[in-house]
Write a protein that holds these residues in place. Structure first.
Motif, PDB file in Angstrom:
ATOM      1  N   ILE A  68      11.940   6.341  20.782  1.00 47.38           N
ATOM      2  CA  ILE A  68      13.336   6.514  20.372  1.00 47.38           C
ATOM      3  C   ILE A  68      14.097   5.282  20.842  1.00 47.38           C
ATOM      4  N   ASN A  69      14.597   4.509  19.904  1.00 48.05           N
ATOM      5  CA  ASN A  69      15.372   3.313  20.254  1.00 48.05           C
ATOM      6  C   ASN A  69      16.785   3.716  20.641  1.00 48.05           C
ATOM      7  N   LEU A  70      17.253   3.147  21.743  1.00 40.13           N
ATOM      8  CA  LEU A  70      18.572   3.486  22.262  1.00 40.13           C
ATOM      9  C   LEU A  70      19.428   2.239  22.409  1.00 40.13           C
ATOM     10  N   LYS A  71      20.714   2.445  22.382  1.00 41.81           N
ATOM     11  CA  LYS A  71      21.694   1.387  22.604  1.00 41.81           C
ATOM     12  C   LYS A  71      22.412   1.701  23.906  1.00 41.81           C
ATOM     13  N   ALA A  72      22.488   0.714  24.803  1.00 45.20           N
ATOM     14  CA  ALA A  72      23.159   0.915  26.086  1.00 45.20           C
ATOM     15  C   ALA A  72      24.662   1.025  25.893  1.00 45.20           C
ATOM     16  N   LEU A  73      25.258   1.962  26.588  1.00 49.76           N
ATOM     17  CA  LEU A  73      26.709   2.108  26.671  1.00 49.76           C
ATOM     18  C   LEU A  73      27.110   1.740  28.095  1.00 49.76           C
ATOM     19  N   PRO A  74      28.394   1.549  28.366  1.00 52.12           N
ATOM     20  CA  PRO A  74      28.785   1.176  29.733  1.00 52.12           C
ATOM     21  C   PRO A  74      28.294   2.184  30.774  1.00 52.12           C
ATOM     22  N   SER A  75      27.691   1.670  31.817  1.00 50.37           N
ATOM     23  CA  SER A  75      27.232   2.474  32.944  1.00 50.37           C
ATOM     24  C   SER A  75      28.233   2.322  34.075  1.00 50.37           C
TER      25      SER A  75
END
Length: 182
Positions: free
Chosen positions: A160-167
């Motif tokens: 499952i490809n994911l896109k990083a959001l602000p951590s």
């Protein structure tokens, strides 16, 4: 036929140890207290305002009941579904669901409402990942190594490809990671 969906998302919102465990072998969660800090809820109240439906597995449900003396706090604010393999009558505002998970999630996403909160455990997360139903992953990493226990991600799922959001990193060492489906 594709189901028309609203903008509701299924969000996994959960904590794990640095080595990927959500509980000890005997469902002990006391290790979560290493990040307890008076007045700090790590964004939980804000997140809770964005959801109106709560999904959890039966084992996690029973663990919460045991820890709270028989009270299930999410049922006070959300429509609650406990995923189970048995047929159990709904009670105290909680729906015990043993049907097809994809049908349930598609129905909930097509309904009008806020986002859908998933709190695991590992078997439920795997089932949702196998069907690629989780829209966003919000994982709070607790600065502790448990060495063994119940894993959050059990493997055996498709890529499952994911896109990083602000951590966000907190003074306690907790790091709140966020990813969404690409």
């Amino acid at each position: 036929m594709k189901i028309k969906r609203n903008n509701r998302k299924l969000i996994l919102y959960i904590s794990m140890s640095l080595d990927g465990y959500i509980a000890t072998i005997d469902d002990d969660l006391s290790w979560l207290s290493v990040v307890e800090k008076e007045g700090e809820d790590y964004g939980y109240a804000e997140f809770n305002r964005t959801v109106d439906t709560y999904i959890v597995g039966r084992i996690t449900y029973e663990t919460v009941l045991r820890l709270t003396g028989g009270v299930f706090p999410p049922a006070q604010h959300h429509q609650c579904y406990v995923l189970t393999r048995q047929e159990v009558q709904s009670e105290n505002g909680i729906i015990f669901y043993n049907g097809d998970i994809e049908d349930l999630i598609n129905r909930l996403k097509s309904d009008t409402g806020k986002n859908i909160y998933c709190d695991g455990g590992g078997q439920i997360v795997k089932l949702l990942m196998e069907k690629n139903l989780i829209d966003e992953y919000r994982v709070s990493v607790i600065p502790i190594l448990l060495g063994h226990g119940k894993k959050l991600f059990n493997g055996g799922t498709p890529i499952i490809n994911l896109k990083a959001l602000p951590s966000k990193q907190f003074e306690s060492g907790l790091i709140h990671l966020r990813y969404e489906k690409n």
